[in-house]
Design an enzyme around this catalytic site. Sequence first.
Site, PDB file in Angstrom:
ATOM      1  CD  GLU A   1      -9.638 -15.656  -2.758  1.00 12.66           C
ATOM      2  OE1 GLU A   1      -9.759 -16.863  -2.495  1.00 12.66           O
ATOM      3  OE2 GLU A   1      -8.745 -15.223  -3.522  1.00 12.66           O
TER       4      GLU A   1
ATOM      5  CG  ASP B   1      -8.818 -15.488  -7.563  1.00  6.33           C
ATOM      6  OD1 ASP B   1      -9.585 -16.209  -6.884  1.00  6.33           O
ATOM      7  OD2 ASP B   1      -7.729 -15.886  -8.038  1.00  6.33           O
ATOM      8  CG  ASN B   2      -5.158 -15.858  -4.941  1.00 11.31           C
ATOM      9  OD1 ASN B   2      -5.445 -15.983  -3.750  1.00 11.31           O
ATOM     10  ND2 ASN B   2      -4.995 -16.889  -5.748  1.00 11.31           N
TER      11      ASN B   2
ATOM     12  CE  LYS C   1      -4.069 -28.203 -12.182  1.00 10.42           C
ATOM     13  NZ  LYS C   1      -4.223 -27.359 -11.006  1.00 10.42           N
TER      14      LYS C   1
ATOM     15  CE  LYS D   1     -10.690 -24.268  -7.056  1.00  8.00           C
ATOM     16  NZ  LYS D   1      -9.668 -24.390  -5.990  1.00  8.00           N
ATOM     17  CE1 TYR D   2      -9.442 -27.374 -10.411  1.00  6.93           C
ATOM     18  CE2 TYR D   2     -10.303 -28.472  -8.447  1.00  6.93           C
ATOM     19  CZ  TYR D   2      -9.387 -27.636  -9.041  1.00  6.93           C
ATOM     20  OH  TYR D   2      -8.419 -27.026  -8.286  1.00  6.93           O
TER      21      TYR D   2
END
Lengths: 673, 673
Positions: free
Chosen positions: A420, A391-392, A260, A533-534
């Site tokens: 999270e 994470d998740n 991304k 994030k990117y």
Amino acid sequence: MNAAHGSLPAGDGLPDGRRRAVIESVRPEVDCGRFAAKRVVGEWVVVEADIFTDGHDRLGAVVRHRPAGEAAWTETPMEPLVNDRWRGRFRVETIGRYEYTVAAWVDRFLSFRHDLSRREDPGDIAIALLVGAELAEHAAARARGDDAAELAAIGRRLAGDEPLECRLELALSERLLALMRQYPDRSLETHYDKVLPVVVDRERARFSAWYEFFPRSTAEGGERHGTFESARKRLPYIAGLGFDVVYLPPIHPIGRTKRKGANNSLEPGEDEPGSPWAIGAEEGGHKDVHPELGTLEEFRKLSVEARRLGLEIALDIAFQCSPDHPYLESHPQWFRRRPDGSIQHAENPPKKYEDIVPFDFETDDWQSLWRELESVLEFWIGQGVAIFRVDNPHTKPFAFWEWVIGQVKRRHPETIFLSEAFSRPRVMHRLAKLGFTQSYTYFTWRNTKHELTSYLTELTTHDSREYFRPNLWPNTPDILHEYLQHGGRPAFMCRLVLAATLAASYGIYGPAFELVENRAREPGSEEYLDSEKYQLRRWNLDAPHSLAGLIARVNRIRRENPALQSDWSLRFHSVDNEQLICYSKSTEDLGNIVVVIVNLDPHHVQSGHVELPLDELGLDAAQPYQLHDLLSGARYLWHGPRNYVALDPHRSPAHVFRLRRRVATERDFDYYM
Amino acid sequence: MNAAHGSLPAGDGLPDGRRRAVIESVRPEVDCGRFAAKRVVGEWVVVEADIFTDGHDRLGAVVRHRPAGEAAWTETPMEPLVNDRWRGRFRVETIGRYEYTVAAWVDRFLSFRHDLSRREDPGDIAIALLVGAELAEHAAARARGDDAAELAAIGRRLAGDEPLECRLELALSERLLALMRQYPDRSLETHYDKVLPVVVDRERARFSAWYEFFPRSTAEGGERHGTFESARKRLPYIAGLGFDVVYLPPIHPIGRTKRKGANNSLEPGEDEPGSPWAIGAEEGGHKDVHPELGTLEEFRKLSVEARRLGLEIALDIAFQCSPDHPYLESHPQWFRRRPDGSIQHAENPPKKYEDIVPFDFETDDWQSLWRELESVLEFWIGQGVAIFRVDNPHTKPFAFWEWVIGQVKRRHPETIFLSEAFSRPRVMHRLAKLGFTQSYTYFTWRNTKHELTSYLTELTTHDSREYFRPNLWPNTPDILHEYLQHGGRPAFMCRLVLAATLAASYGIYGPAFELVENRAREPGSEEYLDSEKYQLRRWNLDAPHSLAGLIARVNRIRRENPALQSDWSLRFHSVDNEQLICYSKSTEDLGNIVVVIVNLDPHHVQSGHVELPLDELGLDAAQPYQLHDLLSGARYLWHGPRNYVALDPHRSPAHVFRLRRRVATERDFDYYM
């Protein structure tokens, strides 16, 4: 009479019928004992139970407790409250698991004593004293040392020829009561039918201030990509803000396939860095570091420096892969293939996440997958990491987390796991129950007084508080709430104070937070514009609008006031203005009481009358008391329960008062404690 | 893909990690499944559970149930409500014990279908259809008969060369959904970790009207002591009042030692009959009948005649002895002796009950004691008795009751036990949990609107309703509440209507009740003057002030209105007068709704406005509705939620309305149902 003390023959099909005490509804008890309650070292476990028997006999009861694995129980007495409810407690002293249960028995001496004190007929008293003599005699046989002799002597006197009044007085004496309490007849005692677990963590599990930042955005001067080295230089700043946990997004090699670009673009430029959550490339996977950040050696240096500054590194654990992760070649059986042979990327139709490949936890080879993921945690623990932000977790099987956290904590009980899971209530609670130490919450979306009051009341008073430890985040790299987008600097100040004082654990994603970064990618979106994030970001930490000063002050207040270091004492108080919220926290002995009042309106001055429950706060309604604003330093003298406040969000949207009671006369110089 | 359907290798220390569904918080569940929920034949057991999994996969779930002892489960589907809560239900058809549990699984087809309906990319849809084809194919292998062929054909079509739109439509078709729901892949399903019990009783356990009387007070003409024969002649009167259970105080030989005289006198005259609860004399004990009442043969005749009239005899079980009971000679080890050698009589110092000797349940010989007491119950069951009213169960060990009720109900599941424990809440609840079918309540002392509302709300809405079936008594031979002492005939009318309509089971002690016997032994006492416990009484059943007519009418209303035959639908409604109480009960389909309004003031007319929740009662706010007073026969037309009522206690202190909704147009003659 002797008979009742005998051993119990096993009945043919009959239960052990002479054990008459009943024990029910023990608390804490999570899902019938399937899961553990949580505490930190030095805390009390207050155990309650309904305990009763038939008839009007008196009972004795104890809490039995031990570190898990030990054979011997330690016992502490329970005392009756009202309505057959009993309470006892024990302190947990070491990290790890404890067990507790309850035992109770019909206490013939206490029943005898209770009845004797009410008897009127001298003939009955005389006979009863003989019963007392027998009871003392039997206790003498159970007693040790001098006590045995004393009990035997009392027994003889009770059955002897002293005047009735003397013997009655002796039978009812505090001395005999104390002796008999020490040597009760517990041969027919009842044990609660479950042994209940408690997980004991270190203190940081309960009280922690987290600071999340992207190491790659810490480059100085001409550098482009930050490194562990440049991140290390950021640590004194973070320590200066008063945080104690530094949480880093994934530090592993980042995939190139379907990478991304800035602002979540599907067509990134050649040199865009990609999302750190797209883990794995030819340089390695979950046990490797991104070459542009540096080496494992440099990561360890970062970790050591953090500890030197009173900080601790929390690592992001995201159990997912980029399409370039080495696992895809080495363990293709861990991933699901579609009927056309292509790999199944992450998706939630119509959304696709083609830079991410999830593990297939239903694979036949699930056992080796589990063990490999366990080894990832072990690897980083070997590098000095003791805190993981997961994470998740709600997209991987619950059974996996229960197993892997159990495995890790058996070997490394100091490990802390933050869940999270921004998911549905049952899902978040299950993760907390099965072992996560702390949990993200809905706080990020709770902004009104009603929302905050009802949600925090739930978190701090419901049974779920036994296992669900909230960690409040005003922002994360994924969530820039519209309240922050539109409320300007006052909104950030307000949310900071709320997060830091409503809960003992909170965190911010910085420097975006302290620099009041509030630009969303598009209207209606909670995503940041130019999200880290990117892409890499540069932050001017010296910007004059920075909230660093406020944050440092709030974190110092948290450290200096034990009331703010745990959650269960939180109480909301009435204010006659929906934009003003007021609450207090206190230590058990009321030695430290903090009263917080926040203006939730980031635009306008709001005022109103606050109503404090003087009784609960240990205040004398006839005396003034002092509220010392630990943010501004100002001191106010209040009288009675109802007092006026006004807060200008552009100056300070909050009061964080330490309540100081009058402890001496007005002749003393400093007469408020 | 096939892999996921394989068998599960047992992990080395790993849990069965691919079972991803989670099942929590199943209800009903009493004390973690330690005790049974209660139902009667024909009722539903509505089972709820939290059911969820990781990620966003879809689930299937069923309630599994069976009569206890059977191997095979029957399954009924569960449906999701909100917030991961699911519900299913099953009907219990036969008396005895049932078991139930919950199973759930991640349903790949439902997940596939959910995702497919949201997919936008034709390439993804094409691949997904191949997944669907595989799922259909696997289901075909599980299916039976024509379904197998149909599923296989659909599978082939989904993977075939029809246009994408056709195949998409087929994949999303209701037909395929219905087929796939029939043959889900449950190879990785989760079972709830407990199998939960439910005790199923006959209908009378839930719906019963009790009439207590002393057979010895039924003598006619010149006789002095009533007999089974004279009691038998009383039965048509009781049947005429509309009761269905006739409860007799103990009918056994009465002890002579320390016999109590009239008004609890310690110095009775030679010919005083004594208390029936002082059981046992030289004529026999708990398996014998008092010679003055007649013979066992005559008791059986009484019992047969009762059944012929639609009545059933309930016997009093008082497990205690008079000092003359044969057990004291035959089994001296069952009683406690005091150090002076004397027998330990019942006492609660300073009170003494010297006409009663309790069993010592801590005796070494407790097993033979338990078996003997069990044999007492079996003896009377052998005489045709199927209902026992147990005297003071809370003064005998809980373990004993659990065992003995379990034993008896295994052999005679139709047996009903009423617990006469006027004791503390936990004690009463424990007895209900461990097996008592019905329980006396605090109703006898709940007289104000607030008391009645909060107590009955607790009884009918709290979790305890799963096991605690209330039986409301306005009076008993032991309790003449001051409300009855001072309220005259209206007070009796009021309490009768409350008891009979608030709960599906109620009882009165007559003829004292219907003849408005309200003389207490002394001011402040709840004991009757000239209590039948200690002396014979003669009652003039034809007295003009008798409430027989009202009672017969109320019992007929109960029989004709199913709303009054169960408890859980009870709802209280607002009235703007503290002396007026209003509540309703209804059947599940709202086909029968009863609205009761009672004037709690026995002295004055009270009036006020009643507020009915039209929505909940299925009423159209725009239409009038009719209230048909089943007591007076009067009909009222009400409009809207708020309506006026006035009640004169001297005429009738209550309305018992059947609510009749408009079901047709005003042109119909009888347009209210």
